[in-house]
Motif scaffolding. Structure first.
Motif, mmCIF file in Angstrom:
data_model
loop_
_atom_site.group_PDB
_atom_site.id
_atom_site.type_symbol
_atom_site.label_atom_id
_atom_site.label_comp_id
_atom_site.label_asym_id
_atom_site.label_seq_id
_atom_site.Cartn_x
_atom_site.Cartn_y
_atom_site.Cartn_z
ATOM 1 N N TYR A 214 108.181 156.716 -37.554
ATOM 2 C CA TYR A 214 107.462 156.455 -36.303
ATOM 3 C C TYR A 214 106.142 155.726 -36.557
ATOM 4 O O TYR A 214 105.802 154.775 -35.838
ATOM 5 N N THR A 226 111.128 154.490 -30.684
ATOM 6 C CA THR A 226 110.360 155.610 -30.122
ATOM 7 C C THR A 226 111.323 156.589 -29.439
ATOM 8 O O THR A 226 112.520 156.326 -29.334
ATOM 9 N N ALA A 227 110.799 157.698 -28.949
ATOM 10 C CA ALA A 227 111.687 158.791 -28.504
ATOM 11 C C ALA A 227 112.349 158.549 -27.143
ATOM 12 O O ALA A 227 113.390 159.129 -26.850
ATOM 13 N N ARG A 228 111.736 157.762 -26.300
ATOM 14 C CA ARG A 228 112.222 157.478 -24.936
ATOM 15 C C ARG A 228 112.387 158.761 -24.110
ATOM 16 O O ARG A 228 113.384 158.932 -23.390
ATOM 17 N N ILE A 229 111.420 159.646 -24.209
ATOM 18 C CA ILE A 229 111.516 160.910 -23.459
ATOM 19 C C ILE A 229 110.446 161.007 -22.368
ATOM 20 O O ILE A 229 110.252 162.074 -21.784
ATOM 21 N N SER A 230 109.752 159.894 -22.085
ATOM 22 C CA SER A 230 108.625 159.997 -21.143
ATOM 23 C C SER A 230 109.076 160.405 -19.746
ATOM 24 O O SER A 230 108.400 161.176 -19.069
ATOM 25 N N PHE A 265 103.492 161.175 -34.381
ATOM 26 C CA PHE A 265 104.215 161.424 -33.124
ATOM 27 C C PHE A 265 103.561 162.586 -32.354
ATOM 28 O O PHE A 265 103.353 162.508 -31.144
ATOM 29 N N GLN A 268 100.738 161.566 -30.314
ATOM 30 C CA GLN A 268 101.024 160.949 -29.005
ATOM 31 C C GLN A 268 101.233 162.024 -27.943
ATOM 32 O O GLN A 268 100.836 161.856 -26.798
ATOM 33 N N TYR A 331 110.994 150.719 -17.403
ATOM 34 C CA TYR A 331 110.353 151.267 -18.606
ATOM 35 C C TYR A 331 109.803 150.079 -19.383
ATOM 36 O O TYR A 331 110.368 148.981 -19.336
ATOM 37 N N ASN A 334 105.472 150.891 -25.299
ATOM 38 C CA ASN A 334 104.030 151.163 -25.210
ATOM 39 C C ASN A 334 103.180 149.965 -25.631
ATOM 40 O O ASN A 334 102.183 149.644 -24.987
ATOM 41 N N ARG A 337 103.065 147.607 -22.898
ATOM 42 C CA ARG A 337 102.216 148.068 -21.782
ATOM 43 C C ARG A 337 100.753 147.712 -22.061
ATOM 44 O O ARG A 337 100.016 147.307 -21.171
ATOM 45 N N ASP A 365 109.033 156.549 -15.548
ATOM 46 C CA ASP A 365 108.298 157.648 -16.203
ATOM 47 C C ASP A 365 106.875 157.796 -15.660
ATOM 48 O O ASP A 365 106.039 158.448 -16.302
ATOM 49 N N HIS A 366 106.596 157.183 -14.484
ATOM 50 C CA HIS A 366 105.218 157.263 -13.972
ATOM 51 C C HIS A 366 104.704 158.706 -13.991
ATOM 52 O O HIS A 366 105.342 159.614 -13.461
ATOM 53 N N ASP A 367 103.550 158.842 -14.611
ATOM 54 C CA ASP A 367 102.870 160.136 -14.638
ATOM 55 C C ASP A 367 101.425 159.788 -14.283
ATOM 56 O O ASP A 367 100.816 158.944 -14.950
ATOM 57 N N ASN A 371 99.434 157.243 -16.656
ATOM 58 C CA ASN A 371 99.372 155.880 -16.115
ATOM 59 C C ASN A 371 97.910 155.512 -15.865
ATOM 60 O O ASN A 371 97.430 154.461 -16.306
ATOM 61 N N ASN A 374 95.736 155.386 -19.211
ATOM 62 C CA ASN A 374 96.015 154.212 -20.038
ATOM 63 C C ASN A 374 95.543 152.918 -19.377
ATOM 64 O O ASN A 374 95.050 152.020 -20.058
HETATM 65 C C1 LIG Z 1 99.069 150.701 -19.108
HETATM 66 C C2 LIG Z 1 99.882 151.902 -19.565
HETATM 67 C C3 LIG Z 1 100.481 152.731 -18.624
HETATM 68 C C4 LIG Z 1 101.212 153.860 -19.042
HETATM 69 N N1 LIG Z 1 101.799 154.654 -18.104
HETATM 70 C C5 LIG Z 1 102.471 155.760 -18.475
HETATM 71 C C6 LIG Z 1 103.092 156.607 -17.520
HETATM 72 O O1 LIG Z 1 103.016 156.385 -16.317
HETATM 73 N N2 LIG Z 1 103.799 157.692 -17.975
HETATM 74 C C7 LIG Z 1 103.895 157.985 -19.306
HETATM 75 O O2 LIG Z 1 104.557 158.975 -19.665
HETATM 76 N N3 LIG Z 1 103.299 157.212 -20.218
HETATM 77 C C8 LIG Z 1 102.604 156.107 -19.861
HETATM 78 N N4 LIG Z 1 102.023 155.320 -20.821
HETATM 79 C C9 LIG Z 1 102.026 155.762 -22.231
HETATM 80 C C10 LIG Z 1 103.190 155.269 -23.083
HETATM 81 O O3 LIG Z 1 103.330 153.887 -22.960
HETATM 82 C C11 LIG Z 1 104.520 155.941 -22.763
HETATM 83 O O4 LIG Z 1 104.364 157.347 -22.722
HETATM 84 C C12 LIG Z 1 105.575 155.640 -23.829
HETATM 85 O O5 LIG Z 1 105.746 154.240 -23.941
HETATM 86 C C13 LIG Z 1 106.888 156.303 -23.455
HETATM 87 O O6 LIG Z 1 107.900 155.987 -24.372
HETATM 88 P P1 LIG Z 1 108.434 157.056 -25.428
HETATM 89 O O7 LIG Z 1 108.824 158.303 -24.743
HETATM 90 O O8 LIG Z 1 109.456 156.376 -26.253
HETATM 91 O O9 LIG Z 1 107.106 157.303 -26.251
HETATM 92 P P2 LIG Z 1 106.882 157.862 -27.726
HETATM 93 O O10 LIG Z 1 106.087 156.849 -28.471
HETATM 94 O O11 LIG Z 1 108.139 158.310 -28.341
HETATM 95 O O12 LIG Z 1 105.899 159.094 -27.465
HETATM 96 C C14 LIG Z 1 106.383 160.399 -27.114
HETATM 97 C C15 LIG Z 1 105.704 160.909 -25.885
HETATM 98 O O13 LIG Z 1 104.290 160.991 -26.086
HETATM 99 C C16 LIG Z 1 103.598 160.693 -24.876
HETATM 100 N N5 LIG Z 1 102.787 159.476 -25.072
HETATM 101 C C17 LIG Z 1 103.009 158.475 -25.952
HETATM 102 N N6 LIG Z 1 102.024 157.557 -25.860
HETATM 103 C C18 LIG Z 1 101.180 157.986 -24.899
HETATM 104 C C19 LIG Z 1 99.969 157.472 -24.347
HETATM 105 N N7 LIG Z 1 99.406 156.333 -24.759
HETATM 106 N N8 LIG Z 1 99.385 158.163 -23.345
HETATM 107 C C20 LIG Z 1 99.912 159.322 -22.892
HETATM 108 N N9 LIG Z 1 101.038 159.860 -23.392
HETATM 109 C C21 LIG Z 1 101.665 159.202 -24.381
HETATM 110 C C22 LIG Z 1 104.664 160.422 -23.820
HETATM 111 O O14 LIG Z 1 104.920 161.630 -23.124
HETATM 112 C C23 LIG Z 1 105.866 160.014 -24.674
HETATM 113 O O15 LIG Z 1 107.103 160.234 -24.026
HETATM 114 C C24 LIG Z 1 101.300 154.165 -20.424
HETATM 115 C C25 LIG Z 1 100.702 153.316 -21.349
HETATM 116 C C26 LIG Z 1 99.997 152.200 -20.935
HETATM 117 C C27 LIG Z 1 99.335 151.326 -21.960
#
Ligand SMILES: Cc1cc2nc3c(=O)[nH]c(=O)nc-3n(C[C@H](O)[C@H](O)[C@H](O)COP(=O)(O)OP(=O)(O)OC[C@H]3O[C@@H](n4cnc5c(N)ncnc54)[C@H](O)[C@@H]3O)c2cc1C
Length: 467
Positions: A214, A226-230, A265, A268, A331, A334, A337, A365-367, A371, A374
């Motif tokens: 990771y 990445t995990a894609r669990i958001s 990880f 994050q 989606y 990151n 984004r 995955d809007h949170d 959101n 970031n």
């Molecule tokens: C402008 C912008 C907007 C974003 N909006 C959202 C959103 O609405 N909802 C959301 O869940 N994430 C958001 N993110 C954070 C991040 O991009 C996503 O959580 C991540 O891409 C989800 O993919 P993953 O599950 O494969 O992440 P992984 O990299 O596998 O990470 C695991 C988990 O960690 C958490 N995480 C990871 N990075 C972040 C971060 N920077 N901030 C907060 N939590 C994080 C998430 O829950 C994620 O599912 C945003 C980032 C940016 C830059």
């Protein structure tokens, strides 16, 4: 018997509120609240309906049912309490300002009617207010918060209640509503399957391999590493304690490098909880810049430029690839984004709230907290934000994080067959060269170097520098 009111916790396993209610026999309930639905979007409502269908099926396996109600929960929940003769209601806390205001109203209505209410922390490992500075204040800077979060012991997941601890309910004849019933169109993007099973599958796949790399691969745009669990964490189709326990188990037998990746990880997961507590401590951040500058930021907010960004036709290949991934998958990676966020708020000087709103309407995955946190990070208006003078260079970002332009070509078909070097030099080509290699792909809509200068001087004016 106690009602368990499901909200953003659409699961039976590792659900603390449900376990508390199940100690007195739980009646599981979900309310379609028009006030929440009015802020919904096709991708999120589609995912939620799928999650509800699976949740209801699970309750039916357990000889119970998910009871569904409609309307203002301050009316619907007390009615259900009366109808089923329940003693009270349990729910898991939501931490946004709007949810907290709603919950206060619902709690009052229940207690006025003679029921009791128990509110439980569930969505995060460490609830807002649990990790604070030495003088008891919520952290505004991530580094110390993150260190404490990583070090602090985590609770174990709670088991799924057994059939005997759930209210026996005849399965309702009425089917769950469809997207159309709720007034939403089919999402244009492909939405991943919802529910605890698919969430566990995604976590399992990740923990069986990619988690060990990771740290090196998380910023690589083409690698889906990445995990894609958001979306699963946003809707609570999997419990955070279950996720954390599974992640920690990957440390068994891991070498030093692999363990460092697992730690990256976990960090994050800590960011997610950091932003949850930032919004909890500053609920007004949802519409307001956290940082107060002496002067307003003079956003340009050009409509044509905003449309080009939203539609993925800015002529900056990596920006357009990110925005098209959003359209196709609801989606975005990151790293992408960060790139599209910086481009919107700095190169185009568009107010971060417009980006946040667009993401809210399109991401599955809007949170609110993540959101918002970031967006304010990239816009340099947040708690622990990117300094205003560090403006991402979209060409360099493309070269660094998608050197073979694989991610770009995946989402921008006009550039199919164009070599990576040409794609990364797109801004330097003359119009004839562009017309020859990719006639359908636009020229850059702005000059990055001059827009960077403009963004910096705009922020300096807002900060009252040079006046
Ligand atoms: C402008 C912008 C907007 C974003 N909006 C959202 C959103 O609405 N909802 C959301 O869940 N994430 C958001 N993110 C954070 C991040 O991009 C996503 O959580 C991540 O891409 C989800 O993919 P993953 O599950 O494969 O992440 P992984 O990299 O596998 O990470 C695991 C988990 O960690 C958490 N995480 C990871 N990075 C972040 C971060 N920077 N901030 C907060 N939590 C994080 C998430 O829950 C994620 O599912 C945003 C980032 C940016 C830059």
């Amino acid at each position: 018997m106690r009602v368990h009111w499901h909200r953003q916790d659409l699961r039976t396993a590792d659900n603390r509120g449900l376990s508390v209610a199940a100690a007195d026999e739980a009646l599981p309930v979900f309310v379609f609240d028009p006030d929440v639905l009015k802020d919904g979007s096709p991708p999120r409502v589609a995912f939620m309906l799928d999650a509800l269908a699976r949740l209801r099926a699970r309750y039916r396996d357990l000889e119970s049912d998910l009871v569904v109600a409609w309307g203002d929960p301050a009316e619907a929940i007390p009615e259900l309490v009366a109808e089923y003769g329940a003693d009270g209601v349990v729910w898991n806390e939501d931490y946004t300002g709007l949810s907290r205001a709603r919950d206060e109203r619902v709690q009052e209505a229940i207690t006025d009617a003679g029921g009791d209410v128990e509110r439980v922390h569930d969505a995060v490992c460490h609830e807002p207010g649990a990790i604070t500075t030495s003088d008891g204040k919520p952290y505004a800077v991530f580094s110390y918060y993150g260190t404490k979060w990583l070090d602090r012991e985590k609770d174990e997941p709670v088991p799924e209640p057994d059939a005997g601890s759930l209210a026996t309910v005849e399965p309702a004849d009425e089917a769950l509503p469809s997207l159309r019933d709720l007034g939403f169109a089919e999402p244009a993007a492909e939405i991943p399957p919802a529910g605890t099973g698919p969430a566990r599958d995604r976590l399992e796949t990740f923990c069986a391999g990619d988690i060990y790399e990771y740290a090196e691969k998380r910023d690589d745009l083409a690698d889906e590493a990445t995990a894609r669990i958001s979306q699963d964490l946003a809707f609570g189709t999997i419990g955070i304690r279950e996720v954390h326990e599974r992640v920690e188990a990957t440390l068994d037998g891991a070498d030093e490098g692999q363990a460092a990746s697992v730690e990256a990880f976990r960090r994050q997961l800590a960011w997610r909880e950091f932003y949850t507590q930032v919004l909890w401590a500053n609920p007004e951040n949802v519409t307001r810049s956290h940082r107060e500058f002496p002067n307003d930021i003079d956003w340009r907010n050009d409509e044509a430029e905003f449309d080009a960004w939203r539609e993925g036709r800015t002529g900056f290949p990596v920006v357009d690839a990110g925005m098209r991934q959003l359209r196709e998958e609801a989606y975005v990676h990151n790293r992408a984004r960060l790139i599209v966020g910086s481009f919107l708020t700095k190169d185009l000087l568009c107010d971060w709230r417009r980006g946040y709103e667009h993401f809210r309407a399109t991401l599955v995955d809007h949170d609110t907290a993540s959101n918002n946190g970031n967006w304010q990070w990239v816009a340099s208006t947040g708690t622990d934000a990117q300094p205003y003078f560090r403006v991402f260079n979209p060409m360099k970002q493309g070269r660094d994080h998608d050197p073979d332009a694989e991610y770009i070509r995946r989402y921008v078909p006009e550039l199919e067959g164009v070599d990576a070097e040409t794609i990364h030099s797109w801004h330097e080509l003359d119009p004839d060269e562009r017309a020859e290699v990719a006639p359908d792909y636009p020229a850059p809509i702005v000059d990055h170097a001059s827009r960077r200068e403009e963004a910096i001087s705009t922020f300096e004016r807002a900060r009252g520098e040079g006046e």
